[in-house]
Scaffold this motif. Structure first.
Motif, mmCIF file in Angstrom:
data_model
loop_
_atom_site.group_PDB
_atom_site.id
_atom_site.type_symbol
_atom_site.label_atom_id
_atom_site.label_comp_id
_atom_site.label_asym_id
_atom_site.label_seq_id
_atom_site.Cartn_x
_atom_site.Cartn_y
_atom_site.Cartn_z
ATOM 1 N N TYR A 18 0.967 -1.418 0.072
ATOM 2 C CA TYR A 18 0.237 0.011 -0.113
ATOM 3 C C TYR A 18 0.869 1.217 0.100
ATOM 4 O O TYR A 18 0.668 2.177 -0.670
ATOM 5 C CB TYR A 18 -0.917 -0.128 1.345
ATOM 6 C CG TYR A 18 -1.770 1.169 1.529
ATOM 7 C CD1 TYR A 18 -2.757 1.593 0.671
ATOM 8 C CD2 TYR A 18 -1.280 2.282 2.593
ATOM 9 C CE1 TYR A 18 -3.353 2.842 0.780
ATOM 10 C CE2 TYR A 18 -1.948 3.309 2.648
ATOM 11 C CZ TYR A 18 -3.182 3.542 1.707
ATOM 12 O OH TYR A 18 -3.681 4.711 2.106
ATOM 13 N N ASN A 49 0.873 3.405 -3.360
ATOM 14 C CA ASN A 49 0.153 4.736 -3.126
ATOM 15 C C ASN A 49 0.931 6.200 -3.469
ATOM 16 O O ASN A 49 0.567 6.859 -4.439
ATOM 17 C CB ASN A 49 -0.134 4.721 -1.778
ATOM 18 C CG ASN A 49 -1.498 5.813 -1.500
ATOM 19 O OD1 ASN A 49 -2.214 5.973 -2.272
ATOM 20 N ND2 ASN A 49 -1.350 6.661 -0.425
ATOM 21 N N ASN A 61 -8.395 5.146 2.023
ATOM 22 C CA ASN A 61 -8.307 5.650 0.731
ATOM 23 C C ASN A 61 -9.340 4.905 -0.328
ATOM 24 O O ASN A 61 -8.996 3.925 -0.688
ATOM 25 C CB ASN A 61 -6.775 5.450 0.333
ATOM 26 C CG ASN A 61 -6.245 6.060 -0.994
ATOM 27 O OD1 ASN A 61 -7.116 6.477 -1.851
ATOM 28 N ND2 ASN A 61 -5.018 6.424 -1.245
#
Length: 317
Positions: free
Chosen positions: A25, A29, A69
């Motif tokens: 992640y 990201n 998110n």
């Protein structure tokens, strides 16, 4: 289409990846935000995490990432259906929600920086871009030998695969739509996708070590994967059986003629060892041949039932 309007879906199958997802992640990201900032992809782009019936806390981690998110989408399969089916489930979700998809593993072994080059080649006209590792120097000798042997053996057996390419690839919406027309249950995407045609290209990258967890493709599973690929895309093994049968038939005729001649000349010898070895050899070949034929019949059996390749229990998007 403007580059900034290009919607990307990154598809990542996950099976027992609880330990790896947090690290994935953070890195992914950062990359997605970088691509958006550079105006290469749209802000509407998503990361599709497919939970393949994991036995650990993977699905809860995916839900947590989505809450933090909304760029992250979760697709939860009702049970474990295998990497290829999980990947297909993610791609079929992406088909209706993106302009391009990039599939990667959850363990960060695929260098995410290859995404830039893939998008560049898509903008140059490629519908499919294969991610190919540029070397296997980091692998052990055994891993390198078996992995490269896998690709070479597949090509020898008549299965068209891209050497040193796993499942890291970019596919356009058009390619995904054509992929959806392939309905076989015995799924081998590395063999199906080269059959789509279209303009293709290759992006090379350095393969990294796993950030956490264990490899999902040990030797045993790799051998089974190769068997599935061969029997799904090639009839060479069946032709080899016919060829071996022809050779044995010729040898049998020669042995028969030799036996008759020796009988007429009065040189008959008790050939116990020869007979026993012949019986075991022919018996072994017959059993192997039946096993190969049975593998093909099993494939036909699975295909005729037309059971769903996966069932989606829930989606969070």
């Amino acid at each position: 289409m403007k580059k900034s309007d290009l919607i990307l879906n990154v598809v990542i199958p996950c099976y027992n990846e609880e330990e790896a997802l947090e690290s994935t992640y953070k890195v992914l990201n950062k990359k997605m935000n970088s691509l958006i900032k550079e105006n290469l992809i749209s802000k509407k782009s998503k990361v599709v995490l497919v939970n393949d019936g994991s036995k650990d806390n993977t699905w809860n981690v995916i839900k947590k990432l989505h809450e933090e998110n909304n760029m992250y989408v979760g697709v939860n399969l009702s049970r474990n259906k295998g990497h290829q089916n999980a990947l297909l489930a993610g791609l079929m979700y992406a088909k209706d929600n993106c302009d391009i998809s990039i599939s990667m593993d959850a363990d960060l072994q695929d260098d995410i920086n290859v995404m830039d080059d893939m998008i560049k080649k898509y903008n140059e006209g490629s519908e499919i871009v294969y991610g190919v590792r540029n070397s296997r120097k980091k692998d052990s000798f055994f891993k390198r030998f078996t992995a490269e042997g896998f690709y070479k053996f597949m090509n020898i057996m008549g299965v068209e695969v891209v050497f040193n390419h796993a499942d890291c690839r970019l596919m356009s919406k058009r390619a995904l739509q054509e992929l959806s027309n392939y309905k076989e249950v015995n799924l081998f995407l590395r063999g199906i996708i080269p059959q789509l045609g279209f303009k293709t290209s290759i992006s090379y990258y350095e393969r990294n070590k796993r950030v956490a967890g264990e490899s999902k493709y040990p030797l045993k599973k790799m051998l089974m994967f190769a068997m599935d690929g061969i029997t799904s895309f090639s009839i060479k093994p069946l032709r080899m059986i016919a060829f071996i049968g022809f050779i044995i038939l010729m040898c049998s005729i020669i042995a028969f003629i030799y036996s008759i001649v020796m009988k007429l000349l009065g040189n008959t010898v008790v050939g116990w060892t020869f007979i026993v070895c012949s019986i075991w050899l022919i018996g072994g070949i017959q059993m192997l041949s039946l096993g190969i034929i049975g593998e093909y019949i099993g494939k036909i059996y699975n295909e005729t039932k037309k059971r769903p390749r996966y069932i989606i229990e829930s989606i969070i998007d």
